[in-house]
Design a protein around this motif. Structure first.
Motif, mmCIF file in Angstrom:
data_model
loop_
_atom_site.group_PDB
_atom_site.id
_atom_site.type_symbol
_atom_site.label_atom_id
_atom_site.label_comp_id
_atom_site.label_asym_id
_atom_site.label_seq_id
_atom_site.Cartn_x
_atom_site.Cartn_y
_atom_site.Cartn_z
ATOM 1 N N VAL A 161 -17.812 -20.127 -18.154
ATOM 2 C CA VAL A 161 -18.071 -20.147 -16.709
ATOM 3 C C VAL A 161 -18.449 -18.740 -16.276
ATOM 4 N N ARG A 162 -19.245 -18.678 -15.219
ATOM 5 C CA ARG A 162 -19.506 -17.376 -14.619
ATOM 6 C C ARG A 162 -18.267 -17.098 -13.779
ATOM 7 N N SER A 163 -17.310 -16.463 -14.400
ATOM 8 C CA SER A 163 -15.967 -16.496 -13.865
ATOM 9 C C SER A 163 -15.589 -15.346 -12.972
ATOM 10 N N GLY A 164 -15.657 -14.148 -13.319
ATOM 11 C CA GLY A 164 -15.056 -13.021 -12.648
ATOM 12 C C GLY A 164 -14.574 -13.236 -11.227
ATOM 13 N N ALA A 165 -13.963 -12.258 -10.668
ATOM 14 C CA ALA A 165 -13.482 -12.309 -9.286
ATOM 15 C C ALA A 165 -14.591 -11.838 -8.344
ATOM 16 N N TYR A 166 -14.695 -12.521 -7.196
ATOM 17 C CA TYR A 166 -15.724 -12.123 -6.237
ATOM 18 C C TYR A 166 -15.207 -12.330 -4.816
ATOM 19 N N ASN A 167 -15.882 -11.699 -3.865
ATOM 20 C CA ASN A 167 -15.483 -11.834 -2.471
ATOM 21 C C ASN A 167 -16.051 -13.111 -1.876
ATOM 22 N N ARG A 168 -15.207 -13.875 -1.204
ATOM 23 C CA ARG A 168 -15.607 -15.168 -0.655
ATOM 24 C C ARG A 168 -16.732 -15.020 0.382
ATOM 25 N N ILE A 169 -16.704 -13.962 1.158
ATOM 26 C CA ILE A 169 -17.677 -13.799 2.232
ATOM 27 C C ILE A 169 -19.010 -13.262 1.717
ATOM 28 N N SER A 170 -18.972 -12.147 0.997
ATOM 29 C CA SER A 170 -20.222 -11.540 0.512
ATOM 30 C C SER A 170 -20.783 -12.270 -0.702
ATOM 31 N N LYS A 171 -19.901 -13.025 -1.403
ATOM 32 C CA LYS A 171 -20.245 -13.736 -2.643
ATOM 33 C C LYS A 171 -20.617 -12.774 -3.772
ATOM 34 N N LYS A 172 -20.358 -11.491 -3.589
ATOM 35 C CA LYS A 172 -20.667 -10.502 -4.608
ATOM 36 C C LYS A 172 -19.469 -10.299 -5.540
ATOM 37 N N PRO A 173 -19.716 -10.183 -6.850
ATOM 38 C CA PRO A 173 -18.602 -9.916 -7.771
ATOM 39 C C PRO A 173 -18.029 -8.528 -7.532
ATOM 40 N N TYR A 174 -16.742 -8.376 -7.776
ATOM 41 C CA TYR A 174 -16.116 -7.067 -7.648
ATOM 42 C C TYR A 174 -16.534 -6.172 -8.809
ATOM 43 N N SER A 175 -16.358 -4.877 -8.632
ATOM 44 C CA SER A 175 -16.739 -3.899 -9.651
ATOM 45 C C SER A 175 -15.880 -4.065 -10.905
ATOM 46 N N ILE A 176 -16.278 -3.382 -11.974
ATOM 47 C CA ILE A 176 -15.548 -3.478 -13.242
ATOM 48 C C ILE A 176 -14.083 -3.107 -13.070
ATOM 49 N N ILE A 177 -13.804 -2.017 -12.377
ATOM 50 C CA ILE A 177 -12.407 -1.603 -12.203
ATOM 51 C C ILE A 177 -11.627 -2.655 -11.440
ATOM 52 N N ASN A 178 -12.240 -3.264 -10.426
ATOM 53 C CA ASN A 178 -11.535 -4.278 -9.642
ATOM 54 C C ASN A 178 -11.361 -5.580 -10.411
ATOM 55 N N GLN A 179 -12.298 -5.891 -11.301
ATOM 56 C CA GLN A 179 -12.127 -7.071 -12.155
ATOM 57 C C GLN A 179 -10.880 -6.913 -13.024
ATOM 58 N N MET A 180 -10.606 -5.678 -13.432
ATOM 59 C CA MET A 180 -9.415 -5.425 -14.245
ATOM 60 C C MET A 180 -8.139 -5.472 -13.413
ATOM 61 N N LEU A 181 -8.237 -5.015 -12.166
ATOM 62 C CA LEU A 181 -7.044 -4.945 -11.319
ATOM 63 C C LEU A 181 -6.594 -6.316 -10.835
ATOM 64 N N LEU A 182 -7.557 -7.192 -10.559
ATOM 65 C CA LEU A 182 -7.220 -8.491 -9.973
ATOM 66 C C LEU A 182 -6.672 -9.455 -11.019
ATOM 67 N N GLN A 183 -5.712 -10.258 -10.605
ATOM 68 C CA GLN A 183 -4.992 -11.146 -11.519
ATOM 69 C C GLN A 183 -5.731 -12.434 -11.842
ATOM 70 N N HIS A 184 -6.640 -12.839 -10.970
ATOM 71 C CA HIS A 184 -7.260 -14.164 -11.120
ATOM 72 C C HIS A 184 -8.780 -14.081 -11.133
ATOM 73 N N THR A 185 -9.398 -15.165 -11.569
ATOM 74 C CA THR A 185 -10.823 -15.338 -11.410
ATOM 75 C C THR A 185 -11.072 -16.036 -10.068
ATOM 76 N N GLY A 186 -12.309 -16.025 -9.629
ATOM 77 C CA GLY A 186 -12.641 -16.763 -8.416
ATOM 78 C C GLY A 186 -12.590 -15.940 -7.150
ATOM 79 N N GLU A 187 -12.300 -16.633 -6.046
ATOM 80 C CA GLU A 187 -12.488 -16.066 -4.709
ATOM 81 C C GLU A 187 -11.305 -15.249 -4.188
ATOM 82 N N TYR A 188 -11.653 -14.096 -3.642
ATOM 83 C CA TYR A 188 -10.695 -13.242 -2.940
ATOM 84 C C TYR A 188 -11.280 -12.887 -1.575
ATOM 85 N N ALA A 189 -10.411 -12.533 -0.653
ATOM 86 C CA ALA A 189 -10.850 -12.037 0.656
ATOM 87 C C ALA A 189 -9.672 -11.325 1.307
ATOM 88 N N THR A 190 -9.967 -10.574 2.348
ATOM 89 C CA THR A 190 -8.894 -9.903 3.087
ATOM 90 C C THR A 190 -8.165 -10.915 3.964
#
Length: 285
Positions: free
Chosen positions: A34-63
């Motif tokens: 799957v095109r998995s990584g973590a991304y922002n629900r609003i911008s639909k843009k994937p998070y940076s490499i460092i943030n992909q490592m920091l976040l616990q899950h794949t899929g949608e995040y937002a403030t």
């Protein structure tokens, strides 16, 4: 917004160290297909490499505010995670030689809190895009060929037990595809060396020579981590991650733990360089 006084480098490093001490390699993800990584629900843009490592899950995040604006409610007791970003501060200084005032731009690492879709009621998750193995391998081969042709880089796939990039002659050598049990491992190895090649003086100019770059040095370790992160980002983007149990060895993990504990800017610096290397390979710089 979080308080500016927080040492964000220490926060990031502590987060990565905690995962390594649990036996997890934060830059290697277990999911495939799957095109998995973590991304922002609003911008639909994937998070940076460092943030992909920091976040616990794949899929949608937002403030908190973004989820609220969508009609969502963060469940009581849910804990936030954090992502980092660079904020450019402008500081006016007087040039000692000319006496003229100059504006100096200073990058400052900051962070903000986010919540995963699984912590939210009232908002339906978006469907993840599944991709076929064949499509992924074709795309991996296309990335290799386009980069190789654009940069006039030679890549030799030959029967060997070594994989390396030589900046002196600007070529890559890797074991041929037939030597791998999984074709995904071939591309993981190849991408690692391709990331190294972006450091050539005629590309991103990252590679150093001489005593400072010898095996075991800080410079060598950081460049190895850049290649690890960049390769992991590419295979994750393509959905061709594989289990790398041999990498979860105590020596491998201890090596990175020591490097991170000695320098709290190590992981941020390496991931930033890896991000640039990936974009260079994909011709997105």
């Amino acid at each position: 917004m979080a308080a500016a006084k927080a040492n964000v480098y220490e926060m990031v490093t502590a987060r990565i160290i905690a995962e390594l001490e649990k036996g997890n390699i934060p830059w290697e993800k277990p999911w495939t297909g799957v095109r998995s990584g973590a991304y922002n629900r609003i911008s639909k843009k994937p998070y940076s490499i460092i943030n992909q490592m920091l976040l616990q899950h794949t899929g949608e995040y937002a403030t908190f505010k973004q989820w609220t604006d969508l009609g969502g409610h963060i469940r009581k007791g849910e804990k936030s995670e954090f992502v980092v970003f660079w904020k450019i501060l402008e500081k006016e200084e007087t040039n000692e030689d000319t006496g003229e005032k100059e504006v100096k731009k200073i990058p400052m690492l900051r962070y903000y809190n986010v919540f995963h879709i699984s912590q939210v009621d009232g908002v339906e998750p978006k469907e993840q895009l599944k991709i076929s193995d064949l499509e992924s391998i074709e795309e991996a081969e296309n990335i290799k060929n386009e980069y190789m042709n654009r940069e006039h880089l030679k890549i030799f796939e030959t029967v060997t037990n070594k994989a390396f990039y030589t900046p002196t002659f600007d070529y890559i050598e890797v074991p041929c595809k037939e030597q791998y049990q999984n074709i995904e491992e071939f591309y993981s190895t190849l991408f690692h060396e391709m990331i190294h090649s972006t450091g050539h003086k005629n590309r991103l100019g990252r590679l150093e020579t001489g005593a400072s770059a010898h095996f075991g040095s800080k410079t060598y370790s950081k460049e190895e981590l850049v290649a690890e992160l960049g390769s992991a980002a590419l295979v994750n983007m393509l959905g061709i991650e594989t289990e790398k149990s041999f990498r979860n060895s105590g020596a491998y993990i201890q090596n990175w733990l020591q490097a991170l504990k000695n320098d709290n800017k190590f992981i941020v610096s390496a991931s930033s360089k890896a991000e640039k290397a990936v974009k260079y390979i994909l011709n997105e710089q």
